[in-house]
Design an enzyme around this catalytic site. Structure first.
Site, PDB file in Angstrom:
ATOM      1  N   ARG A  20      -4.975  11.250   5.468  1.00 54.12           N
ATOM      2  CA  ARG A  20      -4.612  11.281   7.492  1.00 54.12           C
ATOM      3  C   ARG A  20      -2.990  11.033   6.456  1.00 54.12           C
ATOM      4  O   ARG A  20      -3.199  10.746   5.697  1.00 54.12           O
ATOM      5  CB  ARG A  20      -5.000   9.760   8.326  1.00 54.12           C
ATOM      6  CG  ARG A  20      -4.532   8.683   7.497  1.00 54.12           C
ATOM      7  CD  ARG A  20      -5.435   7.748   8.738  1.00 54.12           C
ATOM      8  NE  ARG A  20      -4.648   5.878   8.065  1.00 54.12           N
ATOM      9  CZ  ARG A  20      -4.723   5.066   8.375  1.00 54.12           C
ATOM     10  NH1 ARG A  20      -6.891   4.968   9.822  1.00 54.12           N
ATOM     11  NH2 ARG A  20      -4.927   3.507   8.032  1.00 54.12           N
ATOM     12  N   ASP A  41     -10.484   9.967  -0.554  1.00 48.42           N
ATOM     13  CA  ASP A  41     -10.224   9.114   0.664  1.00 48.42           C
ATOM     14  C   ASP A  41     -11.369   8.405   0.667  1.00 48.42           C
ATOM     15  O   ASP A  41     -12.365   8.942   0.519  1.00 48.42           O
ATOM     16  CB  ASP A  41      -9.550   9.394   2.174  1.00 48.42           C
ATOM     17  CG  ASP A  41      -8.832   8.151   2.714  1.00 48.42           C
ATOM     18  OD1 ASP A  41      -7.550   8.381   3.158  1.00 48.42           O
ATOM     19  OD2 ASP A  41      -8.898   7.579   3.131  1.00 48.42           O
ATOM     20  N   ILE A  42     -11.020   6.981   0.784  1.00 44.31           N
ATOM     21  CA  ILE A  42     -12.671   6.315   0.999  1.00 44.31           C
ATOM     22  C   ILE A  42     -13.524   6.585   2.316  1.00 44.31           C
ATOM     23  O   ILE A  42     -14.050   5.977   2.565  1.00 44.31           O
ATOM     24  CB  ILE A  42     -11.686   4.976   1.214  1.00 44.31           C
ATOM     25  CG1 ILE A  42     -13.219   3.573   0.651  1.00 44.31           C
ATOM     26  CG2 ILE A  42     -10.844   4.246   2.100  1.00 44.31           C
ATOM     27  CD1 ILE A  42     -12.777   2.073   0.186  1.00 44.31           C
ATOM     28  N   ILE A  81     -11.071   4.061  -4.373  1.00 45.41           N
ATOM     29  CA  ILE A  81      -9.463   4.536  -6.228  1.00 45.41           C
ATOM     30  C   ILE A  81     -10.379   3.587  -6.969  1.00 45.41           C
ATOM     31  O   ILE A  81      -9.509   2.889  -8.404  1.00 45.41           O
ATOM     32  CB  ILE A  81      -8.441   4.497  -5.935  1.00 45.41           C
ATOM     33  CG1 ILE A  81      -7.217   4.081  -4.762  1.00 45.41           C
ATOM     34  CG2 ILE A  81      -7.825   5.950  -5.643  1.00 45.41           C
ATOM     35  CD1 ILE A  81      -5.870   3.502  -5.069  1.00 45.41           C
ATOM     36  N   ASN A 107      -1.751   8.330  -3.625  1.00 44.62           N
ATOM     37  CA  ASN A 107      -0.643   7.845  -3.186  1.00 44.62           C
ATOM     38  C   ASN A 107      -1.770   6.233  -1.756  1.00 44.62           C
ATOM     39  O   ASN A 107      -1.037   6.681  -1.085  1.00 44.62           O
ATOM     40  CB  ASN A 107      -1.094   8.990  -1.888  1.00 44.62           C
ATOM     41  CG  ASN A 107      -0.803   8.731  -0.349  1.00 44.62           C
ATOM     42  OD1 ASN A 107       0.463   8.364  -0.099  1.00 44.62           O
ATOM     43  ND2 ASN A 107      -1.817   8.881   0.247  1.00 44.62           N
ATOM     44  N   TYR A 173       1.944  -7.364  -1.238  1.00 48.22           N
ATOM     45  CA  TYR A 173       2.311  -5.629  -1.284  1.00 48.22           C
ATOM     46  C   TYR A 173       3.528  -5.251  -2.869  1.00 48.22           C
ATOM     47  O   TYR A 173       3.177  -4.930  -3.142  1.00 48.22           O
ATOM     48  CB  TYR A 173       2.348  -5.678  -0.280  1.00 48.22           C
ATOM     49  CG  TYR A 173       2.449  -4.017  -0.168  1.00 48.22           C
ATOM     50  CD1 TYR A 173       1.691  -2.915   0.146  1.00 48.22           C
ATOM     51  CD2 TYR A 173       3.828  -3.740  -0.109  1.00 48.22           C
ATOM     52  CE1 TYR A 173       2.086  -1.523   0.086  1.00 48.22           C
ATOM     53  CE2 TYR A 173       4.121  -2.472   0.743  1.00 48.22           C
ATOM     54  CZ  TYR A 173       3.483  -1.110   0.605  1.00 48.22           C
ATOM     55  OH  TYR A 173       3.499   0.144   1.203  1.00 48.22           O
ATOM     56  N   THR A 208       3.297   6.101  10.225  1.00 48.65           N
ATOM     57  CA  THR A 208       1.791   6.043  10.196  1.00 48.65           C
ATOM     58  C   THR A 208       1.170   4.236  10.356  1.00 48.65           C
ATOM     59  O   THR A 208       1.616   3.899  10.652  1.00 48.65           O
ATOM     60  CB  THR A 208       1.848   5.987   8.449  1.00 48.65           C
ATOM     61  OG1 THR A 208       1.005   5.122   7.966  1.00 48.65           O
ATOM     62  CG2 THR A 208       2.705   7.111   8.337  1.00 48.65           C
TER      63      THR A 208
HETATM   64  N1  LIG Z   1       3.558   3.888   5.554  1.00 45.33           N
HETATM   65  C1  LIG Z   1       5.102   2.985   5.385  1.00 45.33           C
HETATM   66  O1  LIG Z   1       6.002   2.851   6.033  1.00 45.33           O
HETATM   67  C2  LIG Z   1       4.681   2.576   3.918  1.00 45.33           C
HETATM   68  C3  LIG Z   1       5.710   2.687   3.041  1.00 45.33           C
HETATM   69  C4  LIG Z   1       6.647   2.996   1.581  1.00 45.33           C
HETATM   70  C5  LIG Z   1       5.432   3.089   0.853  1.00 45.33           C
HETATM   71  N2  LIG Z   1       4.334   3.080   1.992  1.00 45.33           N
HETATM   72  C6  LIG Z   1       2.804   3.660   1.057  1.00 45.33           C
HETATM   73  O2  LIG Z   1       2.505   4.775   1.265  1.00 45.33           O
HETATM   74  C7  LIG Z   1       1.110   5.498   0.872  1.00 45.33           C
HETATM   75  C8  LIG Z   1       0.650   5.886   2.285  1.00 45.33           C
HETATM   76  O3  LIG Z   1       0.309   5.180   3.467  1.00 45.33           O
HETATM   77  P1  LIG Z   1       0.588   5.224   5.059  1.00 45.33           P
HETATM   78  O4  LIG Z   1       1.435   4.940   5.044  1.00 45.33           O
HETATM   79  O5  LIG Z   1       0.061   7.224   5.019  1.00 45.33           O
HETATM   80  O6  LIG Z   1      -0.574   5.384   5.073  1.00 45.33           O
HETATM   81  P2  LIG Z   1      -2.008   5.247   5.443  1.00 45.33           P
HETATM   82  O7  LIG Z   1      -3.564   4.172   5.841  1.00 45.33           O
HETATM   83  O8  LIG Z   1      -2.065   5.845   7.015  1.00 45.33           O
HETATM   84  O9  LIG Z   1      -2.718   6.454   4.215  1.00 45.33           O
HETATM   85  C9  LIG Z   1      -3.355   5.399   3.815  1.00 45.33           C
HETATM   86  C10 LIG Z   1      -4.478   5.913   2.913  1.00 45.33           C
HETATM   87  O10 LIG Z   1      -5.293   5.677   1.658  1.00 45.33           O
HETATM   88  C11 LIG Z   1      -6.939   5.279   2.641  1.00 45.33           C
HETATM   89  N3  LIG Z   1      -6.919   4.758   1.072  1.00 45.33           N
HETATM   90  C12 LIG Z   1      -6.679   2.692   1.105  1.00 45.33           C
HETATM   91  N4  LIG Z   1      -7.407   2.928   0.415  1.00 45.33           N
HETATM   92  C13 LIG Z   1      -8.156   3.549  -0.455  1.00 45.33           C
HETATM   93  C14 LIG Z   1      -9.061   3.438  -1.558  1.00 45.33           C
HETATM   94  N5  LIG Z   1      -9.426   1.649  -2.335  1.00 45.33           N
HETATM   95  N6  LIG Z   1      -9.968   5.066  -1.936  1.00 45.33           N
HETATM   96  C15 LIG Z   1      -9.354   5.488  -1.648  1.00 45.33           C
HETATM   97  N7  LIG Z   1      -8.853   6.002  -0.432  1.00 45.33           N
HETATM   98  C16 LIG Z   1      -7.927   4.508  -0.057  1.00 45.33           C
HETATM   99  C17 LIG Z   1      -6.508   5.075   3.182  1.00 45.33           C
HETATM  100  O11 LIG Z   1      -7.697   5.717   4.112  1.00 45.33           O
HETATM  101  C18 LIG Z   1      -5.683   6.024   4.268  1.00 45.33           C
HETATM  102  O12 LIG Z   1      -6.203   7.615   4.760  1.00 45.33           O
HETATM  103  C19 LIG Z   1       0.231   3.928   0.501  1.00 45.33           C
HETATM  104  O13 LIG Z   1       1.095   4.001  -0.691  1.00 45.33           O
HETATM  105  C20 LIG Z   1       1.006   3.045   0.897  1.00 45.33           C
HETATM  106  O14 LIG Z   1       1.417   1.599   0.574  1.00 45.33           O
HETATM  107  C21 LIG Z   1       3.796   3.635   3.141  1.00 45.33           C
END
Ligand SMILES: NC(=O)c1ccc[n+]([C@@H]2O[C@H](COP(=O)([O-])OP(=O)(O)OC[C@H]3O[C@@H](n4cnc5c(N)ncnc54)[C@H](O)[C@@H]3O)[C@@H](O)[C@H]2O)c1
Length: 284
Positions: A20, A41-42, A81, A107, A173, A208
């Protein structure tokens, strides 16, 4: 369907956290440019210390549908992961099916809120173990296969604005995302001789499920001075139609534009760089 002759035609991309959010957007975008996709994905809870809803197997199935709608192939699997052997297995299976590996989008990540001197060891460890150690395991699983394939490639490490500055209220974080900068830059130097480029992206405020407005606001209500570290995103027009989002947030598809550029040949001279995806807001 993808038109033949897309910029990533014939290439293969390994994307973590692809069920997602941003990971799904990256999978669909790279596929629409011609790449076959290995998506993991987990698809479930990571730890009790992560309080927003977990991704589900149905989410990953939706990514598969969206990738296949572009006309590209996808190998999707539920993998944590934190598990190196499982990532090595899915990379091996992906290479067996698709023949090569060119692009990695590391990601997957998690976020929680709490102060350094108050949080539990489990809260600290979960973030470091997934975001930093898990991303190293992604790289560890993929890089030998990329070197072996001999086609060079591009690795995109998803850090955060919190990887470039202090973020009181989620320092664990920030520590994990700063660690990814060191991983990115050292790896860029180690694998440059194989034609593999490595860059980190640093998004800010993407709409997200990770964004827990109430948890953030609770921290800021208690410690208003922390707000200085979280400048508001200036209002901006939403670029991708059909994704209204919130005006002050950016969309996963906007981040995917940057990932697609880093994955492709248009960024051939860029390695060991930290690319801010923040509309300049971190300069405040
Ligand atoms: N949303 C924001 O504002 C933002 C800003 C900066 C960075 N990020 C980074 O972007 C990346 C994506 O996040 P997002 O915003 O799409 O959030 P999200 O929670 O929608 O997506 C993260 C995905 O990673 C998966 N995941 C988490 N831990 C896992 C693991 N141990 N093994 C496999 N999969 C795993 C989750 O199940 C999820 O589907 C992340 O690294 C997050 O830290 C997000």
């Amino acid at each position: 369907m993808t038109a033949a002759g897309g910029p990533l035609d014939g290439r293969v991309a390994f994307i973590t956290g692809a069920a997602r959010g941003q990971g799904r957007a990256h999978a669909v975008r790279l596929a629409s440019e011609g790449a076959d996709i290995i998506a993991i994905d987990i698809c479930g809870p990571v730890s009790d210390t992560i309080t927003y809803p977990a991704a589900t197997p149905e989410d990953l199935a939706e990514t598969v549908r969206a990738v296949e709608a572009t006309g590209r192939k996808v190998l999707a699997r539920e993998v944590d992961i934190r598990d190196l052997a499982a990532q090595q297995q899915v990379v091996a299976d992906g290479i067996e099916q698709f023949g090569r590996l060119d692009i990695v989008v590391a990601n997957a990540g998690v976020l929680s809120w709490g102060r350094i001197a108050e949080m539990s060891a489990e809260q600290w460890d979960t973030i470091i173990e997934v975001n930093l150690n898990g991303t190293w395991r992604t790289v560890r699983a993929a890089v030998p296969a990329m070197i072996e394939a001999g086609n060079g490639g591009s690795i995109i490490i998803v850090s955060s604005s919190a990887g470039l500055k202090a973020t009181p209220g989620n320092a664990h974080y920030a520590a994990s995302k700063h660690g990814l900068v060191a991983l990115t830059n050292s790896l860029a130097l180690e694998v440059g001789e194989y034609g593999i480029r490595v860059n980190s992206i640093h998004p800010y405020s993407i709409d997200t499920p990770m964004i827990e407005r109430e948890a953030m606001m609770a921290v800021f209500a208690k410690h208003p001075s922390y707000l200085h570290s979280f400048a508001p995103m200036p209002l901006h027009p939403v670029q991708h139609e059909g994704k209204k989002g919130l005006k002050e947030f950016m969309t996963p598809e906007e981040v995917a534009d940057v990932v697609a550029w880093l994955a492709g040949d248009g960024s051939a001279t860029i390695s060991g760089s930290q690319i801010a995806v923040d509309r300049g807001v971190m300069k405040y």
